[in-house]
Design an enzyme around this catalytic site. Structure first.
Site: not given
Length: 355
Positions: A142, A169, A172, A264, A266, A304, A306, A331
């Site tokens: 990652r 990603h 995801q 998702d 910003w 996805c 937080p 996931r």
């Protein structure tokens, strides 16, 4: 407003005809998915994976979920295997899903932060790739820069998995599509609307949606569009697979007649100094029930995580339309499915999914 529509033109119809003829000639479908092998491959981006290969990954993931979670089977498919987990960027879902999933399959995961490994600082990516190849059977990284993954993959003799980069990603998106397949029963013909930033998660949607027969509508503010090279490839894929691709700056236009609304963060990690400007530029992009009022009656919501309030309000996020928590759980099952597929010749036992 900028808009690109790739649908219902003679070129698409012609290419679709050729595609159908090819399918009949070469047996594309259940038989070809059943015969797919991904053992030894890396997964840096779903751009490198065909329609059948992505479907195979989803099928294996669903199989593991059914056998382990529902039927309570013990499947030590990765007994004796070891996994190196390189994390330049922190994560809840990526770490927990990968670490617990690999251990559940009998393997040994090793978690390495930037304080542990000093990737590219005290030791080059080239040397790290060669060293880890002697210790481990597979590496998940990652990272900040996608080029780091490409360097690792070039020098490693074991599969490399992209746990997130600035460009893609993929793990995801596998979870997102498994969640939608479970909810709707099939992916073919669904319309997914992305409302937000033109980021790595969106790029992975763009590299895979058309391959699964999914239409994609994208709303981003001016200046926050996806990468041009990704747009160009997504256009090609939409023509090849006969799906719709729309780019706009109007969230309500993107949401119109959609099955799935997706957003998702910003402000991603490393963009904190831009927060004030970004919140201003994304004004009007929050997903609410009003956004969903123009979508299809069966619309659902994905994020996805937080999540922050400015991206989606509580009325949507905690509603029955929200699939965010099944999405988060998936996931685990999809990263397990991916690792099993890259390391073994495992054949799913459940019937093939309907795509």
């Amino acid at each position: 407003m900028s808009k690109l529509v790739c649908v219902n033109n003679p070129l698409i119809k012609y290419l679709k005809t050729l595609q159908n003829q090819s399918a009949r000639a070469f047996g594309t479908g259940a038989a070809s998915i059943d015969s797919v092998s991904l053992k030894g491959r890396s997964c840096l981006t779903l751009k490198d994976y065909s329609s059948d290969e992505i479907k195979r990954l989803l099928w294996v993931s669903a199989d593991l979920k059914q056998r382990i979670k529902v039927q309570n089977e013990r499947l030590p498919l990765l007994q004796g295997k070891s996994l190196a987990m390189i994390f330049e960027k922190r994560s809840t879902r990526t770490r927990m899903s990968t670490e617990t999933g690999f251990a559940m399959l009998g393997g040994h995961p090793c978690f390495l932060t930037s304080q542990d490994i000093h990737l590219g600082v005290n030791e080059s990516s080239v040397d790290t790739a060669r060293v880890l190849s002697g210790f481990c059977d597979i590496v998940l990284a990652r990272v900040y820069s996608h080029s780091t993954l490409e360097e690792l993959d070039k020098e490693a003799s074991v599969p490399i998995i992209n746990g997130l980069s600035d460009l893609y990603h993929p793990i995801q998106i596998l979870a997102d599509f498994l969640t939608l397949q479970e909810h709707y029963g099939s992916l073919d013909g669904l319309t997914v609307s992305w409302i937000g930033d033109g980021n790595n998660v969106l790029h992975s949607f763009m590299m895979s949606a058309a391959k699964l027969g999914v239409h994609l509508k994208i709303a981003t503010p001016k200046g926050y569009e996806p990468e041009q090279s990704v747009i160009k490839e997504a256009q090609r894929l939409s023509i090849q697979h006969g799906t719709q691709l729309v780019l706009t700056s109007d969230p309500m236009e993107a949401a119109h007649d959609s099955n799935v609304l997706v957003t998702d963060t910003w402000v991603s990690m490393g963009q904190e100094e831009e927060k004030k400007k970004r919140l201003k530029d994304f004004h009007g992009y929050q997903i609410t029930m009003q956004t969903g009022s123009v979508a299809k009656p069966d619309w659902t919501f994905l994020h996805c995580l937080p999540r922050k309030m400015e991206e989606v309000d509580d009325n949507v996020f905690y509603s029955s339309r929200s699939l965010v928590f099944p999405e988060a759980e998936n996931r685990k099952w999809t990263i397990m499915g991916l690792m099993v597929s890259l390391l073994t010749d495992y054949d799913p036992k459940i019937p093939m999914l309907k795509f």
